[in-house]
Design a protein around this motif. Sequence first.
Motif, PDB file in Angstrom:
ATOM      1  N   LEU A  27      -4.439   1.796  -6.861  1.00 59.62           N
ATOM      2  CA  LEU A  27      -3.590   2.579  -5.964  1.00 59.62           C
ATOM      3  C   LEU A  27      -4.305   3.887  -5.636  1.00 59.62           C
ATOM      4  N   ARG A  28      -4.734   4.007  -4.384  1.00 54.44           N
ATOM      5  CA  ARG A  28      -5.448   5.217  -3.971  1.00 54.44           C
ATOM      6  C   ARG A  28      -4.477   6.396  -3.885  1.00 54.44           C
ATOM      7  N   VAL A  29      -4.950   7.549  -4.357  1.00 53.23           N
ATOM      8  CA  VAL A  29      -4.123   8.743  -4.458  1.00 53.23           C
ATOM      9  C   VAL A  29      -4.751   9.835  -3.594  1.00 53.23           C
ATOM     10  N   PRO A  30      -3.959  10.549  -2.773  1.00 52.77           N
ATOM     11  CA  PRO A  30      -4.512  11.696  -2.041  1.00 52.77           C
ATOM     12  C   PRO A  30      -5.185  12.669  -3.008  1.00 52.77           C
ATOM     13  N   ALA A  31      -6.345  13.167  -2.621  1.00 56.95           N
ATOM     14  CA  ALA A  31      -7.142  13.999  -3.522  1.00 56.95           C
ATOM     15  C   ALA A  31      -6.355  15.183  -4.066  1.00 56.95           C
ATOM     16  N   GLU A  32      -5.495  15.769  -3.234  1.00 59.42           N
ATOM     17  CA  GLU A  32      -4.734  16.941  -3.678  1.00 59.42           C
ATOM     18  C   GLU A  32      -3.619  16.580  -4.670  1.00 59.42           C
ATOM     19  N   PRO A  74     -10.043   9.339  -7.664  1.00 57.73           N
ATOM     20  CA  PRO A  74      -8.600   9.372  -7.360  1.00 57.73           C
ATOM     21  C   PRO A  74      -8.031   8.002  -6.977  1.00 57.73           C
ATOM     22  N   VAL A  75      -8.121   7.100  -7.928  1.00 58.43           N
ATOM     23  CA  VAL A  75      -7.543   5.760  -7.793  1.00 58.43           C
ATOM     24  C   VAL A  75      -6.804   5.461  -9.086  1.00 58.43           C
ATOM     25  N   LEU A  76      -5.492   5.320  -9.002  1.00 57.07           N
ATOM     26  CA  LEU A  76      -4.701   4.997 -10.185  1.00 57.07           C
ATOM     27  C   LEU A  76      -4.858   3.518 -10.504  1.00 57.07           C
ATOM     28  N   LEU A  77      -5.324   3.218 -11.716  1.00 61.83           N
ATOM     29  CA  LEU A  77      -5.376   1.834 -12.191  1.00 61.83           C
ATOM     30  C   LEU A  77      -4.033   1.542 -12.846  1.00 61.83           C
ATOM     31  N   ALA A  78      -3.191   0.811 -12.128  1.00 63.10           N
ATOM     32  CA  ALA A  78      -1.808   0.605 -12.550  1.00 63.10           C
ATOM     33  C   ALA A  78      -1.619  -0.805 -13.087  1.00 63.10           C
ATOM     34  N   HIS A  79      -0.959  -0.887 -14.221  1.00 63.80           N
ATOM     35  CA  HIS A  79      -0.552  -2.193 -14.746  1.00 63.80           C
ATOM     36  C   HIS A  79       0.331  -2.865 -13.689  1.00 63.80           C
ATOM     37  N   TRP A  85       2.942  -4.673 -13.878  1.00 58.04           N
ATOM     38  CA  TRP A  85       4.375  -4.473 -14.136  1.00 58.04           C
ATOM     39  C   TRP A  85       4.798  -3.080 -13.652  1.00 58.04           C
ATOM     40  N   GLN A  86       3.971  -2.081 -13.932  1.00 55.15           N
ATOM     41  CA  GLN A  86       4.291  -0.711 -13.535  1.00 55.15           C
ATOM     42  C   GLN A  86       4.160  -0.536 -12.029  1.00 55.15           C
ATOM     43  N   ALA A  87       3.128  -1.141 -11.446  1.00 61.25           N
ATOM     44  CA  ALA A  87       2.885  -0.982 -10.007  1.00 61.25           C
ATOM     45  C   ALA A  87       4.083  -1.451  -9.192  1.00 61.25           C
ATOM     46  N   ALA A  88       4.710  -2.544  -9.619  1.00 70.08           N
ATOM     47  CA  ALA A  88       5.853  -3.081  -8.880  1.00 70.08           C
ATOM     48  C   ALA A  88       7.041  -2.130  -8.892  1.00 70.08           C
ATOM     49  N   ARG A  89       7.054  -1.168  -9.822  1.00 69.18           N
ATOM     50  CA  ARG A  89       8.200  -0.275  -9.982  1.00 69.18           C
ATOM     51  C   ARG A  89       7.963   1.134  -9.454  1.00 69.18           C
ATOM     52  N   ILE A  90       6.743   1.444  -9.058  1.00 74.06           N
ATOM     53  CA  ILE A  90       6.469   2.808  -8.607  1.00 74.06           C
ATOM     54  C   ILE A  90       6.144   2.896  -7.122  1.00 74.06           C
ATOM     55  N   ARG A  91       5.817   1.788  -6.464  1.00 70.68           N
ATOM     56  CA  ARG A  91       5.351   1.848  -5.080  1.00 70.68           C
ATOM     57  C   ARG A  91       6.404   2.411  -4.126  1.00 70.68           C
ATOM     58  N   GLU A  92       7.648   1.964  -4.270  1.00 70.64           N
ATOM     59  CA  GLU A  92       8.695   2.455  -3.366  1.00 70.64           C
ATOM     60  C   GLU A  92       8.984   3.932  -3.599  1.00 70.64           C
ATOM     61  N   ARG A  93       8.907   4.368  -4.851  1.00 64.59           N
ATOM     62  CA  ARG A  93       9.219   5.758  -5.179  1.00 64.59           C
ATOM     63  C   ARG A  93       8.123   6.707  -4.697  1.00 64.59           C
ATOM     64  N   TYR A  94       6.889   6.218  -4.662  1.00 67.40           N
ATOM     65  CA  TYR A  94       5.758   7.042  -4.253  1.00 67.40           C
ATOM     66  C   TYR A  94       5.001   6.311  -3.139  1.00 67.40           C
ATOM     67  N   TRP A 140       3.174   7.222  -0.802  1.00 66.01           N
ATOM     68  CA  TRP A 140       1.853   7.728  -0.459  1.00 66.01           C
ATOM     69  C   TRP A 140       0.760   7.192  -1.386  1.00 66.01           C
ATOM     70  N   LEU A 141       1.123   6.376  -2.382  1.00 64.13           N
ATOM     71  CA  LEU A 141       0.132   5.637  -3.164  1.00 64.13           C
ATOM     72  C   LEU A 141      -0.279   4.417  -2.342  1.00 64.13           C
ATOM     73  N   VAL A 142      -1.547   4.355  -1.941  1.00 68.38           N
ATOM     74  CA  VAL A 142      -2.023   3.323  -1.025  1.00 68.38           C
ATOM     75  C   VAL A 142      -2.657   2.180  -1.809  1.00 68.38           C
ATOM     76  N   ASP A 143      -2.130   0.984  -1.580  1.00 63.91           N
ATOM     77  CA  ASP A 143      -2.658  -0.188  -2.279  1.00 63.91           C
ATOM     78  C   ASP A 143      -4.085  -0.471  -1.821  1.00 63.91           C
ATOM     79  N   ASP A 144      -4.998  -0.522  -2.793  1.00 57.73           N
ATOM     80  CA  ASP A 144      -6.407  -0.777  -2.507  1.00 57.73           C
ATOM     81  C   ASP A 144      -6.858  -2.083  -3.158  1.00 57.73           C
ATOM     82  N   GLY A 145      -5.913  -3.016  -3.362  1.00 60.22           N
ATOM     83  CA  GLY A 145      -6.251  -4.320  -3.905  1.00 60.22           C
ATOM     84  C   GLY A 145      -6.190  -4.371  -5.422  1.00 60.22           C
ATOM     85  N   GLU A 146      -6.765  -5.434  -5.972  1.00 53.43           N
ATOM     86  CA  GLU A 146      -6.722  -5.696  -7.402  1.00 53.43           C
ATOM     87  C   GLU A 146      -8.085  -5.460  -8.032  1.00 53.43           C
TER      88      GLU A 146
END
Length: 661
Positions: free
Chosen positions: A343-348, A356-361, A363-372, A374-380
């Motif tokens: 999940l790519r994260v804005p540098a700021e 600035p790429v969050l490596l998300a589990h 299970w966790q990724a499925a629960r945080i995407r809608e809330r945030y 601006w986290l851009v999916d960059d694949g697996e």
Amino acid sequence: MPPPPPNSPVIRHTADAAQTREELAKLRPELVERYDAALPGARAAVLSRLLGAFAREPLPGLRDRRTGEVSFPGVTMRFPRRAAVAFARADDGLTATVRAETAPEDEWAGLTATGWAGPGLPGGPETATEPGAEWAASWHDSDAWVGELSPGAFVSDPGTLVRILWPGSDLAAEVDNSVANMALARASHLARAEQLARAGQLPRDDQRARAEQLARAAQLPRDEQRALQEELARAEQLARAGQLPRDEQRALDEQLARAAQLARAEHGGRAGLGEWAGLGEWARLGAWPLSTAGDPDGLAIAEQSITDGHPLHPCCRTRGGMSVADVLAYAPEHSPAIRLRRLRVPAERWHGTAEPVLLAHPWQAARIRERYPWLVDDGETAAVLPLMSLRTVALQGGGPHVKTAVDVQMTSAVRTVSPAAVENGPVLSRLLKAVTKDLPIDVLEETAAGAVLVDGVPQRHLAHLVREAPRLAEGETIVPLALYGANDSLVGAVPDPYEMMGLLGAVLFAPLVRVLERGIALEAHGQNTLVVLRDQRPVRIVYRDLGGVRVSARRLERAGFEAPRLLGDLPTDDPQVLRTKLAAAALGTVAAEIIAALSRHGADTQRLWAIVAAALRETGTSDVRHLLRDPLPVKATTAMRLAADPLDDIWAYLDNPLAAQ
């Protein structure tokens, strides 16, 4: 009774045994029969851990404690003494006896395992020499008194026991889930073992271990045991060569099924010699390969073979927040291969040394995407294998390990990555490598870490860190120390238990004390401490995960090291805090569990503890006299789960077996 902890995490989608069975029937119907067979053993194993807490921990509401008996307001409970011993192997059908009123005084009121005792907690300050006391103590030690003197309700379910003693506590649901997930893990491993056996993929030593377990459980005649072993060895050879005819494979399966049937019949239809029967016992004891220099996935496979989790915690298999489908998909005991989300994260909005790429589990990724958003999916990522802790994964085929954040309660905590860990990890890794440079301890460096900023604050549920993988030389294997308590086959392969403990003294216990003298107390428990073996003998230690250490700036500076700036609760100059951190993990847990495992194979417990004491004494450090004399601390995990803040350390203090050496 105390109120339920006010800040316990909300338990979502956390199934008890019945709900797990219902979901399993939809998701994996072929596992239901094995799950049913594993459930009594799982209940007994978790109950034994809970009884251990009754025997040693400062539990809320506890009024009185004697050997095999505890009293709470309005409730007295009795239980078999041996089932409450740390690292005990629990038999199916284990029960505690509960009276819903204060126990009346009786002629046995002052009896302890060592005789007639005066007032107070276990044993009391005085011991009288009453006539017949020696006989009475012996009878008490046999556990016969439990049935003779305990009219009341017999409770075999640990969740029920928690509801009786602490009504309204979240701990009951956590324990229910722990039982269900342990049974599910054992069922899954049994199915996996049978698949491997049918495919002829097991090494010869594991085939032989399997035959021996089957024969011992079923008490087969010696000639049948020999024939079974020979057949297994021949089948394994033929399978490797691709020459095993289908009818011979079928005959082998039938022979193994017969041995398992005999085992069940021998034990009254239960699935267990203690906890398992036949192939199930073999699966639990572990016939998975160890990691070698040429096998980058072996460590993950070995860690995934541990079905029962933490050896002392009744929430050893709690997965608070996960559904049954989630557990099957992500828990290491079910041998999954998964892929993290990038999940790519804005540098700021990024903090840390990692890109600035969050490596998300997942299970966790499925629960945080809608809330945030601006986290851009960059694949697996490439495929990864979960290690013992579920949220830490190893790159399949070799590569670094990644510690991810999951809002899931496992044992005592929700497993996120704190801002302090993001900040401290790389700095502390470099320091620890310098401190241990001349010692047989390899530190797996935390090379990068990062967290997402929300309103300028790093978020523990949006963070990860990257860690080195172990490096092995030709001829070396590596296992987590926890595997010695979980895997009797590994313990049985130890050439000489006294040599083994002496080598651990040289590469583990003594070096840990030297590191403590230099300023760092490592929390070297069985999950984060790995042992490198050559010819089944320890040659060095590999240490990972720096979150639980304690660091003394004063000691570091005295030893010639510069103390870094560290966040959180890691910095302390309190010698008692430093010694407790080391002793609870390395001595009260690792040494005690390995010694218990070796003693089940006939080794002398006192001689093993004497070897540990000698290794500590030879260091000559200022802490040794305290480690050898002071009561031995063990983390009071059940008391912590019932406390207002379940993350604050609470300790039980036990008689120190090193004091007599």
